[in-house]
Motif scaffolding. Structure first.
Motif, PDB file in Angstrom:
ATOM      1  N   GLU A  45       0.774  -1.200  -0.079  1.00  0.00           N
ATOM      2  CA  GLU A  45       0.052  -0.068  -0.072  1.00  0.00           C
ATOM      3  C   GLU A  45       0.863   1.248  -0.109  1.00  0.00           C
ATOM      4  O   GLU A  45       0.310   2.373   0.041  1.00  0.00           O
ATOM      5  N   GLU A 120     -15.701  -5.167   0.998  1.00  0.00           N
ATOM      6  CA  GLU A 120     -15.567  -3.695   0.387  1.00  0.00           C
ATOM      7  C   GLU A 120     -16.420  -3.427  -0.691  1.00  0.00           C
ATOM      8  O   GLU A 120     -16.470  -2.229  -1.064  1.00  0.00           O
ATOM      9  N   SER A 132     -17.683  -2.005   5.768  1.00  0.00           N
ATOM     10  CA  SER A 132     -16.443  -2.541   6.798  1.00  0.00           C
ATOM     11  C   SER A 132     -17.162  -3.103   8.111  1.00  0.00           C
ATOM     12  O   SER A 132     -16.621  -4.083   8.774  1.00  0.00           O
ATOM     13  N   PHE A 369      -8.145  -3.418   9.748  1.00  0.00           N
ATOM     14  CA  PHE A 369      -8.692  -2.560   8.554  1.00  0.00           C
ATOM     15  C   PHE A 369     -10.419  -2.434   8.708  1.00  0.00           C
ATOM     16  O   PHE A 369     -10.767  -1.135   8.570  1.00  0.00           O
ATOM     17  N   TYR A 370     -11.246  -3.288   9.049  1.00  0.00           N
ATOM     18  CA  TYR A 370     -12.736  -3.182   9.225  1.00  0.00           C
ATOM     19  C   TYR A 370     -12.747  -2.333  10.401  1.00  0.00           C
ATOM     20  O   TYR A 370     -13.816  -1.517  10.262  1.00  0.00           O
ATOM     21  N   VAL A 372     -10.818   0.274  12.035  1.00  0.00           N
ATOM     22  CA  VAL A 372     -10.471   1.652  11.449  1.00  0.00           C
ATOM     23  C   VAL A 372     -11.218   2.360  10.391  1.00  0.00           C
ATOM     24  O   VAL A 372     -11.461   3.441  10.617  1.00  0.00           O
ATOM     25  N   THR A 373     -11.934   1.432   9.162  1.00  0.00           N
ATOM     26  CA  THR A 373     -12.430   2.071   8.387  1.00  0.00           C
ATOM     27  C   THR A 373     -14.110   2.381   8.878  1.00  0.00           C
ATOM     28  O   THR A 373     -14.509   3.074   8.324  1.00  0.00           O
ATOM     29  N   GLY A 376     -13.832   5.301  11.091  1.00  0.00           N
ATOM     30  CA  GLY A 376     -13.334   6.643  10.671  1.00  0.00           C
ATOM     31  C   GLY A 376     -11.897   6.959  10.761  1.00  0.00           C
ATOM     32  O   GLY A 376     -11.612   8.179  10.319  1.00  0.00           O
ATOM     33  N   LEU A 378      -8.383   7.038  10.099  1.00  0.00           N
ATOM     34  CA  LEU A 378      -7.786   6.633   9.213  1.00  0.00           C
ATOM     35  C   LEU A 378      -6.238   7.344   9.300  1.00  0.00           C
ATOM     36  O   LEU A 378      -5.628   7.436   8.292  1.00  0.00           O
ATOM     37  N   GLU A 381      -3.781   5.105   8.197  1.00  0.00           N
ATOM     38  CA  GLU A 381      -3.813   4.852   6.915  1.00  0.00           C
ATOM     39  C   GLU A 381      -3.073   5.969   5.743  1.00  0.00           C
ATOM     40  O   GLU A 381      -2.830   5.360   4.787  1.00  0.00           O
ATOM     41  N   THR A 382      -3.138   6.898   6.485  1.00  0.00           N
ATOM     42  CA  THR A 382      -2.985   8.211   5.331  1.00  0.00           C
ATOM     43  C   THR A 382      -1.684   8.971   5.569  1.00  0.00           C
ATOM     44  O   THR A 382      -1.135  10.034   4.960  1.00  0.00           O
ATOM     45  N   SER A 385       3.400   7.099   4.503  1.00  0.00           N
ATOM     46  CA  SER A 385       3.168   5.914   3.234  1.00  0.00           C
ATOM     47  C   SER A 385       4.063   6.122   2.141  1.00  0.00           C
ATOM     48  O   SER A 385       3.522   5.782   1.114  1.00  0.00           O
TER      49      SER A 385
END
Length: 417
Positions: A45, A120, A132, A369-370, A372-373, A376, A378, A381-382, A385
């Motif tokens: 990713e 997803e 999610s 992943f489920y 945190v998504t 919300g 994130l 994740e952002t 990276s």
């Protein structure tokens, strides 16, 4: 985050000719492979990562170490399979009961795989639920149903109630799932699950079933696994050469052998399992190791000779299979010597829980992943990276998942098929 880069082998309780026990080298091999899987899935990713840390595209005739993670898992399935079958038949010699177990095990993997493949793509509007959150609830249902509940009476009302609740949650999530598809008429329609790709877990379930169709009837013949390995490699070669085309026109749920590649990877593991751990005349470890090294080198050489047929994980070519089997054979020969013969296994303590509690560990990144998504949150994740920083973040995430796996294993939260 994606778990599509590699795969999960089935977990077993091993049995040798002396006393039933887990084979340490198999657990460690599985745990090390799981460690690499978590890292490469996370690093995929990241931006600014060199190509040798990614899957090679389908059109490129090449393979990276990332392309060998999935084959290593299937090879480990083969390492475990003869031991598991032997132990189950010793416990209950009924062949119909054995096949029922195989069918339920395959179905469980397919059910879990379809959750990961579809979550997803769900429609919030049609399900009235965040996709999610749907994936999280569906996996929790599977965990409740497949958890071992060590230390509790399996027939107790508590255990039965938890399993029933898990099954009910799983069935409920399957029942409400809806996705949107665009029809040829340009109109959007509601649809149920997409069965075209069952995710890695589903592929393993079908491959496990396909291998058992060949292995179970011939398991008492010493050379049968090697013969099946050669036969399915040959099938893979003529498929890659386009001499036959029917596997490409049959869906995986009608023809679980696909083009022979996945089945060959498992049979490669069975060959080595029977060599090191089987009941035969070769009892000297030096002799076993020499034969394993010869087999590994020969498969690597065969992979080099088959290169004109292509080198690709995506296309499942013979070279990809043979090189992976050869490398896995040499790696296991070394691990078996270090961990089982010399009894040096503490160095792999960081990966050992992931190798003994594999299904739970495999699902942990998806659960994360489920969560945190769904919430919300994130931030991680952002941020961070790109390039080396992204690689370090991936390594930290891998360590976090391994630590969580060790903690859950200590708390006896363990899934078993």
């Amino acid at each position: 985050m994606s778990t599509h880069a590699s795969a999960l082998p089935t977990q077993t309780t091993s049995s040798t000719t002396t006393a039933p026990s887990r084979i340490v080298s198999i657990d460690i091999f599985r745990g090390l492979t799981m460690t690499v899987m978590i890292f490469v899935n996370e690093v995929s990713e990241m931006r600014g990562i060199p190509q040798w840390s990614r899957h090679e595209p389908a059109q490129v005739n090449a393979m990276t170490y990332v392309d060998m993670v999935f084959p290593f898992f299937l090879f480990i399935v083969g390492l475990s399979l003869p031991l598991a079958i032997r132990a189950r038949l010793k416990k209950n010699p009924s062949i119909p009961a054995l096949w029922l177990h195989i069918l339920l095990r395959s179905l469980s993997l397919i059910v879990l795989g379809l959750i990961l493949a579809n979550a997803e793509g769900g429609s919030r509007a049609l399900m009235h639920l965040n996709p999610s959150a749907w994936g999280l609830l569906a996996l929790l249902g599977g965990i409740l149903f497949l958890n071992v509940y060590s230390g509790l009476d399996k027939k107790s009302s508590l255990v039965q109630g938890l399993k029933f609740a898990g099954l009910a949650l799983l069935v409920g999530m399957y029942a409400i799932f809806r996705r949107e598809v665009h029809g040829a008429d340009g109109v959007t329609h509601a649809a149920w699950l997409d069965f075209s790709y069952p995710e890695i877990l589903g592929i393993i379930g079908y491959t496990y079933f396909a291998v058992c169709l060949l292995y179970i009837p011939t398991r008492k013949w010493l050379w049968a696994p090697l013969a099946w390995f050669v036969a399915v490699i040959g099938f893979n070669c003529i498929s890659a050469a386009k001499w036959i085309a029917f596997p490409d026109h049959l869906p995986w749920y009608q023809f679980p052998f696909i083009n022979g590649a996945f089945v060959a990877l498992v049979f490669g593991g069975i060959v080595i399992s029977n060599l090191f751990l089987g009941q035969h005349r070769w009892q000297n470890h030096r002799q076993k190791t020499l034969m394993a090294v010869v087999f590994g080198v020969l498969t690597l050489a065969a992979g080099w000779l088959a290169a004109p047929l292509g080198i690709s994980k995506i296309r499942a070519t013979p070279t990809w299979v043979l090189v992976s089997v050869g490398a896995a054979t040499l790696a296991f020969a070394l691990l078996h010597y270090v961990c089982d013969v010399r009894k040096h296994s503490r160095w792999a303590a960081f990966a050992h829980p992931a190798g003994s509690n594999t299904l739970m560990t495999y699902l942990l990144p998806d659960l994360y992943f489920y969560i945190v998504t769904s919430t919300g949150f994130l931030f991680f994740e952002t941020h961070w990276s790109y390039g080396a920083v992204g690689a370090v973040k991936s390594a930290i995430f891998t360590a976090f998942i391994l630590a969580l796996s060790a903690l859950l294993t200590r708390w006896k939260v363990r899934m078993q098929l």
